[in-house]
Design an enzyme around this catalytic site. Structure first.
Site, PDB file in Angstrom:
ATOM      1  N   LYS A 116       0.822  -1.212   0.000  1.00 46.56           N
ATOM      2  CA  LYS A 116       0.000   0.000   0.000  1.00 46.56           C
ATOM      3  C   LYS A 116       0.857   1.263   0.000  1.00 46.56           C
ATOM      4  CE  LYS A 116      -2.580   2.928   3.084  1.00 46.56           C
ATOM      5  NZ  LYS A 116      -2.799   3.247   4.494  1.00 46.56           N
ATOM      6  N   ARG A 142      -4.665  10.523   3.666  1.00 44.96           N
ATOM      7  CA  ARG A 142      -3.372  11.167   3.909  1.00 44.96           C
ATOM      8  C   ARG A 142      -2.466  11.072   2.692  1.00 44.96           C
ATOM      9  NH1 ARG A 142       0.133  13.340   7.251  1.00 44.96           N
ATOM     10  NH2 ARG A 142       2.315  12.805   7.071  1.00 44.96           N
ATOM     11  N   ASP A 158      -5.703   7.735   9.036  1.00 44.51           N
ATOM     12  CA  ASP A 158      -5.747   7.132  10.367  1.00 44.51           C
ATOM     13  C   ASP A 158      -5.806   8.165  11.479  1.00 44.51           C
ATOM     14  OD1 ASP A 158      -5.668   4.474   9.706  1.00 44.51           O
ATOM     15  OD2 ASP A 158      -3.484   4.415   9.624  1.00 44.51           O
ATOM     16  N   MET A 185       6.778   6.151  17.792  1.00 39.93           N
ATOM     17  CA  MET A 185       6.585   7.075  16.681  1.00 39.93           C
ATOM     18  C   MET A 185       5.183   7.685  16.592  1.00 39.93           C
ATOM     19  SD  MET A 185       8.871   4.968  13.890  1.00 39.93           S
ATOM     20  CE  MET A 185       8.651   6.115  12.538  1.00 39.93           C
TER      21      MET A 185
END
EC number: 2.5.1.7
Length: 434
Positions: free
Chosen positions: A22, A97, A121, A341
Site C-alpha cells: 500500500k 493522507r 488514520d 513514533m
C-alpha cells in the site's frame, strides 16, 4: 458502517499471497504526474486508499486504463491544475493522507501544488513540516488558507540544494525526491528515509530518466533533469500483510504458507516474530509457518524482559507493533511493547484486555504484555476498529478467541487490506461481512 462477525477458535490451513504494498503504491502512483508519457504499474493493491488516490489522479485529468484490478496504465499528458483548488478535491483529500504525495510531482512539473491537512488514520499527530520545509529549501513559497485548511505552494523553478531532514519521514522523503528530480542543479537529502518503498520509488524514477544515487542509504543525491519519460513498474509484496499473516498463524495455531513474500525486502520483520518464539521456514520466496502449540518469548542476554519497539528503517516498522502486541498475549513470557513514533496507536489495548489478555498499559507509548501461554483462550467481544493496523490486530485476536466477536468500523481495515474476509475464509476462517 460495515462489520465483521467472527467465530474464533478454529485452526486455519492453506496458502495466502500478500497484496501489493500500500505505502509504495501511494508513492509510485503519485509519481506518474511527473511525466507526460504512459506509465504502467503492476501489482497495485485493490484497496480503498489506493483506489481513492487513482480517483484523485483521474480528477486531475490523468487518463487511467485499468487492465485489471491490479494493473493500470496512466497517461498524465493533459492535467487540469485548477482541479486542485476545487471543493471536490478538498473533500476527497480530507479522507486520504496519501493525497499529500501529489504535491512533489505537481511542484516539479507544474510549479504549483495544494497540500491538504492530513486525513486517514487517527493514530496521533501527522505533521507536514518535513514536506513543507523541504519544498521551501528547493525554492517553493507557501501560504496557508485557514478557511479551506490547505497549503498553497508555488515556484518559478525549483533549485537543487543540500538539506538535512528534521526526521526521516517516509512520505516527506518521497515527496521531496519527486520535487527534486526536475529541479535545476543537484539536491542532497541527508537523514532521508530508506524504506523499501523509497528504494522502489527511486528505482522507478531512475527508469524514467531521473539521476539518483545513494538509493537504500540515508543520504540521497539527485541531479535534476529537464523531463522524465514513461516506464513500467511492479510494486513489491506488502511487508505489513506478510507480518500480519505470520502473527495470524501463530495466534490461531495454524499451518500457513505465505506465497511470494518478498523475503529480501522484509528486513528485520521475520527476526522480531522469531524473538517471540514463532517458528518459520523460508522456502525460496515463500514463508511457511507450521502449527505451533507454544511459542516462548526470548529474553535479552542479561535476562531482562524482551522489548520490541518501532524505529525508522531498517528498524522495526510501527505498522506491525499492534500485531506483535496481540501475538504476545498467548506467548510464554513477558514482552514490553514500546510505540515511539505515534502517540495513540496503543489505545486499542483496552479491547484486548476485555478479551482476557494480561496487559498493563503504562502510558500512551508503552504496554507490558504478560503472556498467558495458552492456558485459556481469549473470549469474543464486540469492538470497533480505530485504524487499519489495530483493526487487523483485533481481527487476529477475534479469530483466535473462543466464541463470537463483532468488529465494527471495518472500513478502516478495508483501507489497507484487500478482500481480507474472502482471503481468510479460503484458509478456513469463519468470518462474515455485514
Amino acid at each position: 458502517m460495515g462489520l465483521f462477525e467472527v467465530t474464533g477458535g478454529k485452526k486455519l490451513k492453506g496458502e495466502i499471497t500478500p497484496q501489493g504494498a500500500k505505502n509504495e503504491a501511494l508513492q509510485v502512483i503519485s509519481a506518474v504526474l511527473l511525466s507526460a508519457e504512459k506509465i504502467t504499474i503492476h501489482n497495485i493493491p485493490d484497496i480503498i486508499d489506493v483506489n481513492l488516490q487513482i480517483e484523485l489522479l483521474e480528477g486531475l485529468g490523468v487518463a487511467v486504463e485499468r487492465i485489471n484490478r491490479h494493473t493500470c496504465i496512466f497517461d498524465a499528458a493533459n492535467i487540469n491544475i485548477d482541479y486542485l483548488a476545487s471543493p471536490v478535491f478538498r473533500k476527497m483529500t480530507g479522507r486520504l493522507r496519501g493525497s499529500v504525495m501529489l504535491a512533489g510531482p505537481m511542484l516539479a512539473r507544474f510549479k504549483r501544488a495544494y497540500v491538504p491537512k492530513p486525513g486517514g488514520d487517527k493514530i496521533g499527530r501527522r505533521r507536514l513540516d518535513t514536506h513543507i520545509i523541504g519544498f521551501q529549501k528547493l525554492g517553493a513559497e507557501f501560504a496557508y488558507d485557514d478557511d479551506a485548511s490547505f497549503f498553497l505552494l508555488k515556484t518559478l523553478q525549483l533549485k537543487g540544494t543540500d538539506m538535512l531532514l528534521d526526521e526521516p519521514s517516509v512520505t516527506g522523503t518521497a515527496n521531496i525526491i519527486m520535487a527534486a528530480v526536475m529541479a535545476t542543479g543537484t539536491t542532497t537529502i541527508y537523514n532521508a528515509a530508506c524504506e523499501p518503498y523509497i528504494q522502489q520509488l527511486c528505482k522507478m524514477l531512475s527508469s524514467m530518466g531521473a539521476k539518483i544515487s545513494g538509493i537504500a542509504s540515508n543520504m540521497i543525491v539527485i541531479e535534476g533533469v529537464r523531463e522524465l519519460h514513461g516506464t513500467t513498474h511492479t510494486i513489491l509484496p506488502d511487508m505489513i500483510e506478510v507480518g500480519s499473516f505470520i502473527g495470524l498463524a501463530a495466534m490461531t495455531q495454524s499451518d500457513i504458507l505465505i506465497k511470494n513474500a518478498g523475503i529480501n525486502h522484509l528486513g528485520i520483520i521475520p527476526e522480531k516474530f522469531q524473538q517471540l518464539g514463532i517458528q518459520m521456514n523460508f522456502i525460496g520466496d515463500d514463508i511457511h509457518i507450521p502449527e505451533q502449540e507454544i511459542y516462548e518469548a526470548q529474553t535479552f542476554l542479561d535476562g531482562s524482559v524482551l522489548t520490541i519497539s518501532d524505529h525508522p528503517w531498517p528498524g522495526f516498522t510501527p505498522d506491525l507493533l499492534s500485531i506483535v502486541l496481540v501475538v504476545a498475549t498467548q506467548a510464554k513470557g513477558s514482552v514490553l511493547i514500546h510505540q515511539k513514533m505515534f502517540e495513540s496507536r496503543l489505545f486499542f489495548v483496552d479491547k484486548i484486555i476485555e478479551m482476557g489478555a494480561h496487559i498493563v498499559l503504562c502510558d500512551p507509548h508503552r504496554a507490558v504484555v504478560i503472556g498467558i501461554e495458552r492456558k485459556y483462550q481469549l473470549k469474543g467481544i464486540q469492538m470497533s476498529s480505530p485504524d487499519i493496523r489495530a483493526g487487523v490486530a483485533l481481527l487476529i485476536a477475534a479469530l483466535s478467541a473462543e466464541g463470537k466477536s463483532v468488529i465494527q468500523n471495518i472500513e478502516q481495515i478495508d483501507r489497507g487490506y484487500q478482500n481480507i474476509d474472502e482471503r481468510l475464509r479460503q484458509l478456513g476462517a469463519r468470518i462474515v461481512r455485514q
